[in-house]
Structure formats: structure tokens, C-alpha cells
Design a protein around this motif. Structure first.
Motif, PDB file in Angstrom:
ATOM      1  N   ILE A   1       0.839  -1.200   0.000  1.00 45.37           N
ATOM      2  CA  ILE A   1       0.000   0.000   0.000  1.00 45.37           C
ATOM      3  C   ILE A   1       0.870   1.245   0.000  1.00 45.37           C
ATOM      4  CG2 ILE A   1      -1.529   1.408   1.444  1.00 45.37           C
ATOM      5  CD1 ILE A   1      -3.102  -0.625   0.020  1.00 45.37           C
ATOM      6  N   HIS A   2       1.844   1.276   0.875  1.00 42.99           N
ATOM      7  CA  HIS A   2       2.742   2.446   0.945  1.00 42.99           C
ATOM      8  C   HIS A   2       3.513   2.618  -0.364  1.00 42.99           C
ATOM      9  CE1 HIS A   2       1.958   3.521   5.075  1.00 42.99           C
ATOM     10  NE2 HIS A   2       2.222   2.287   5.501  1.00 42.99           N
ATOM     11  N   ALA A   3       3.905   1.497  -0.978  1.00 41.95           N
ATOM     12  CA  ALA A   3       4.630   1.585  -2.241  1.00 41.95           C
ATOM     13  C   ALA A   3       3.736   2.153  -3.341  1.00 41.95           C
ATOM     14  CB  ALA A   3       5.145   0.198  -2.640  1.00 41.95           C
ATOM     15  N   LEU A   4       2.464   1.755  -3.351  1.00 45.77           N
ATOM     16  CA  LEU A   4       1.536   2.294  -4.342  1.00 45.77           C
ATOM     17  C   LEU A   4       1.358   3.798  -4.178  1.00 45.77           C
ATOM     18  CD1 LEU A   4      -1.325  -0.372  -4.564  1.00 45.77           C
ATOM     19  CD2 LEU A   4       0.130   0.409  -6.427  1.00 45.77           C
ATOM     20  N   VAL A   5       1.189   4.244  -2.942  1.00 51.45           N
ATOM     21  CA  VAL A   5       1.028   5.679  -2.692  1.00 51.45           C
ATOM     22  C   VAL A   5       2.278   6.427  -3.136  1.00 51.45           C
ATOM     23  CG1 VAL A   5       0.762   7.436  -0.910  1.00 51.45           C
ATOM     24  CG2 VAL A   5      -0.612   5.349  -0.824  1.00 51.45           C
TER      25      VAL A   5
ATOM     26  N   ALA B   1      -2.047  11.383  -3.863  1.00 53.67           N
ATOM     27  CA  ALA B   1      -2.625  10.141  -3.347  1.00 53.67           C
ATOM     28  C   ALA B   1      -2.383  10.007  -1.855  1.00 53.67           C
ATOM     29  CB  ALA B   1      -2.020   8.943  -4.081  1.00 53.67           C
ATOM     30  N   TRP B   2      -3.230   9.262  -1.194  1.00 55.03           N
ATOM     31  CA  TRP B   2      -3.089   9.034   0.237  1.00 55.03           C
ATOM     32  C   TRP B   2      -3.760   7.711   0.615  1.00 55.03           C
ATOM     33  CZ3 TRP B   2      -6.108  12.655  -2.103  1.00 55.03           C
ATOM     34  CH2 TRP B   2      -7.496  12.528  -1.945  1.00 55.03           C
ATOM     35  N   ALA B   3      -3.409   7.210   1.782  1.00 55.16           N
ATOM     36  CA  ALA B   3      -3.977   5.948   2.261  1.00 55.16           C
ATOM     37  C   ALA B   3      -4.346   6.084   3.730  1.00 55.16           C
ATOM     38  CB  ALA B   3      -2.993   4.803   2.066  1.00 55.16           C
TER      39      ALA B   3
ATOM     40  N   LEU C   1      -7.296   3.388  -0.107  1.00 55.59           N
ATOM     41  CA  LEU C   1      -6.375   4.129  -0.971  1.00 55.59           C
ATOM     42  C   LEU C   1      -7.194   5.065  -1.841  1.00 55.59           C
ATOM     43  CD1 LEU C   1      -3.529   4.571  -2.156  1.00 55.59           C
ATOM     44  CD2 LEU C   1      -3.980   2.662  -3.717  1.00 55.59           C
ATOM     45  N   ASP C   2      -6.831   6.325  -1.851  1.00 57.32           N
ATOM     46  CA  ASP C   2      -7.597   7.306  -2.616  1.00 57.32           C
ATOM     47  C   ASP C   2      -6.641   8.301  -3.225  1.00 57.32           C
ATOM     48  OD1 ASP C   2      -9.755   8.521  -3.744  1.00 57.32           O
ATOM     49  OD2 ASP C   2     -10.764   9.021  -1.863  1.00 57.32           O
ATOM     50  N   TRP C   3      -7.144   9.062  -4.200  1.00 56.94           N
ATOM     51  CA  TRP C   3      -6.323  10.058  -4.869  1.00 56.94           C
ATOM     52  C   TRP C   3      -7.205  11.123  -5.486  1.00 56.94           C
ATOM     53  CZ3 TRP C   3      -6.798   4.956  -6.113  1.00 56.94           C
ATOM     54  CH2 TRP C   3      -7.513   4.646  -7.268  1.00 56.94           C
TER      55      TRP C   3
ATOM     56  N   LEU D   1       2.358   6.613  -6.968  1.00 51.56           N
ATOM     57  CA  LEU D   1       1.401   7.585  -7.495  1.00 51.56           C
ATOM     58  C   LEU D   1       1.882   9.004  -7.272  1.00 51.56           C
ATOM     59  CD1 LEU D   1      -1.924   5.867  -6.340  1.00 51.56           C
ATOM     60  CD2 LEU D   1      -1.204   6.233  -8.704  1.00 51.56           C
ATOM     61  N   ARG D   2       2.417   9.277  -6.101  1.00 51.85           N
ATOM     62  CA  ARG D   2       2.928  10.626  -5.808  1.00 51.85           C
ATOM     63  C   ARG D   2       4.123  10.966  -6.697  1.00 51.85           C
ATOM     64  NH1 ARG D   2       2.584  10.497   0.857  1.00 51.85           N
ATOM     65  NH2 ARG D   2       0.311  10.871   0.988  1.00 51.85           N
ATOM     66  N   ARG D   3       4.946   9.951  -6.964  1.00 54.32           N
ATOM     67  CA  ARG D   3       6.097  10.194  -7.833  1.00 54.32           C
ATOM     68  C   ARG D   3       5.661  10.614  -9.223  1.00 54.32           C
ATOM     69  NH1 ARG D   3       9.108   7.888 -11.583  1.00 54.32           N
ATOM     70  NH2 ARG D   3       7.780   6.035 -11.729  1.00 54.32           N
TER      71      ARG D   3
END
Length: 291
Positions: A235-239, A249-251, A262-264, A242-244
Motif C-alpha cells: 500500500i505504501h509503495a503504491l502511494v 494520493a493518500w492511504a 487508498l484514494d487520490w 502515485l505521488r512520484r
């Protein structure tokens, strides 16, 4: 009769008397031929058949209704009289070996639309009067189970069918045990009955514990998609990914239900399906790339 008159003028009362509607034509023929004494009736459908066979003349139409030769119905000739009896007897025989569409579908446990689709796929057409031969209905019963298995249900209905709460159902989807087959914008994901019944037959999932799960405690399926630590890291890797790529994005994690959200922010961001695809692959590399 409209075709016999000039322009859009409606027929006069005298002109209308020359032709009568299907219901009155049927009554007139029944009386003229004494069919009631033989336990036979003449129906409007029979009149349509006689007209199609060319043995009963049409007398135009009135306000969208076809009219038929009133004189011929009141005093039918030998040819018409014989054909009327044949048509009536054929209809009676057919109705004895067939069922209406609604009953045919019900016998197969299908909706009328499902039944019609299955019949078309099997090359079985409806017969006269929109009825179906009993033999064809019996043949289609063997296909009904496959048709029902292709029905789709939304998440809530799917969870109810499996006898689990929404939380446990989400774990099944998260783990890839269930995959939506239909996604339409602004509509819930859809799951086939076949896939639901298949996953319900998996003894390795521990259904008794999942169905009896206390909503106030962590789900017995909380690690179905992998170890909790591994899931959290993903989850943290996905956020981070996405931010990169410039997505806000945030979780959020709810300890009570052990659920991540998980949302954005909208606008140039990936779709839920694209993010879900990256989750199923176990890769932090999102399927989406900023344009």
C-alpha cells in the motif's frame, strides 16, 4: 379500407359495415359454422391466419385495425368453411403441445430474455402465437443451469449469496479469489454466479470461520491476500509511486476492521481498475503512466 379511400378521409358508416374487425369476424364464423356445438371457438388469431392464407379477404382498415369481409364471415363458402375448421383444429392441437413464452421461461428457471437468448443460441425458434413446443422447452432445461451461472451480481448481492459480510467479500476480491467481469462507470463491479459458486466450493478458505466472523475483531481472512506486513508495505509503495507520478494520493488504515483505503485526487489520475491491476500483480509499478 384506407387504401380504397382518397386522401386521409375516414370511411363512412356504410363503408365500415362492409368490413369487420378480427374479433367480430371470429364470432361471425363461429356462429355461421356452428362450431360452438363441437366445442370449438374461433379466435382473432385464426382470422389473421385465414387472411394470410388468402381464403378470407381483407376489407381495408379503420383507425389502425384491419377489417375483414363481413359478408364472407356471415355466410362462408365451402372453401372458407373447410379451412376455418382446419385452422381452428391446428391451433387447438398446437396449444396442447406448446406453452406461452412466460411459462416456458419459468419452467427453465429463466427470465423471458434469458430464455429467448438461450433458444436463439440453440437454434430453436418460437412457434405460432409466440408459443414454444414443450419438447423444445424440455431440451432447453439442460442449458438453463449454464445460463443462470452467467448472471451477474453486485458486491452486496454477491456477499449475500456467499453468506459473508462485505468486509470478508472485499478480502476475497483483494486476494484475487474473485475477479469482477463487468465494470461500468458509476455502477458497482459485477461478479458472475459461476465464479461465486466456484469460490464457495473452496474448502481451503475456511468458510465457517469467515461466516461467523465478529465484525468488531480482525477478519480471519485478513491475510488472504498475503501477510499483513507485506500488504501494508505494498500500500505504501503504491502511494509513493502515485505521488512520484504527480498524483495527490493518500492511504488510511482502520484498525477496527484492519482495512486500508487508498484514494487520490481526480484529474489526470489512474482509474480504480488500473490501480487494482497493479495490486493484483503485486507490483508497485502502476499500470498507469502520467501522459
Amino acid at each position: 379500407m384506407a387504401g380504397m379511400l382518397g386522401g386521409n378521409r375516414e370511411p363512412t358508416e356504410v363503408e365500415v359495415r362492409r368490413g369487420i374487425g378480427a374479433r367480430r369476424a371470429a364470432d361471425a364464423l363461429r356462429v355461421a359454422l356452428g362450431l360452438a356445438g363441437d366445442g370449438l371457438d374461433v379466435l382473432p388469431a385464426d382470422i389473421e391466419r385465414l387472411a394470410a392464407d388468402g381464403v378470407l379477404a381483407e376489407a381495408g382498415e379503420y383507425r389502425g385495425h384491419r377489417l375483414f369481409d363481413a359478408a364472407a364471415c356471415a355466410a362462408p363458402g365451402t372453401g372458407l368453411a373447410a379451412r376455418v375448421r382446419e385452422v381452428v383444429e391446428e391451433r387447438v392441437a398446437w396449444t396442447g403441445t406448446s406453452v406461452p413464452a412466460r411459462e416456458a421461461a419459468a419452467q427453465c428457471g429463466l427470465t423471458q430474455a434469458e430464455f429467448a437468448s438461450a433458444a436463439e443460441a440453440a437454434g430453436l425458434p418460437a412457434g405460432p402465437l409466440g408459443r414454444w413446443a414443450r419438447s423444445d422447452v424440455a431440451a432447453l432445461k439442460g442449458e438453463a443451469g449454464a445460463v443462470r451461472s452467467r448472471r451477474t451480481l453486485g458486491p452486496r448481492q454477491a456477499a449475500d449469496r456467499l453468506g459473508v459480510r462485505g468486509r470478508e467479500f472485499e478480502y476475497l476480491v483483494e486476494a484475487g479469489a474473485l475477479v469482477a467481469v463487468e465494470r461500468v462507470a458509476d455502477r458497482p463491479a459485477q461478479f458472475t454466479v459461476r465464479d461465486l459458486d466456484t469460490v464457495a466450493g473452496r474448502a481451503d478458505l475456511g468458510w465457517a470461520a469467515a461466516r461467523a466472523a465478529d465484525p468488531r475483531r480482525p477478519s480471519p481472512w485478513r491475510e488472504l491476500a498475503g501477510p499483513i506486513a507485506e500488504r501494508d508495505a505494498h500500500i505504501h509503495a503504491l502511494v509513493t509511486e502515485l505521488r512520484r507520478q504527480g498524483v495527490d494520493a493518500w492511504a488510511r488504515h482502520r484498525a477496527a476492521s484492519d482495512r486500508w483505503t487508498l484514494d487520490w485526487a481526480p484529474g489526470g489520475a489512474p482509474t480504480a481498475d488500473e490501480v487494482a491491476a497493479s495490486w493484483r500483480t503485486g507490483s508497485a509499478e502502476c499500470c498507469w503512466r502520467a501522459g
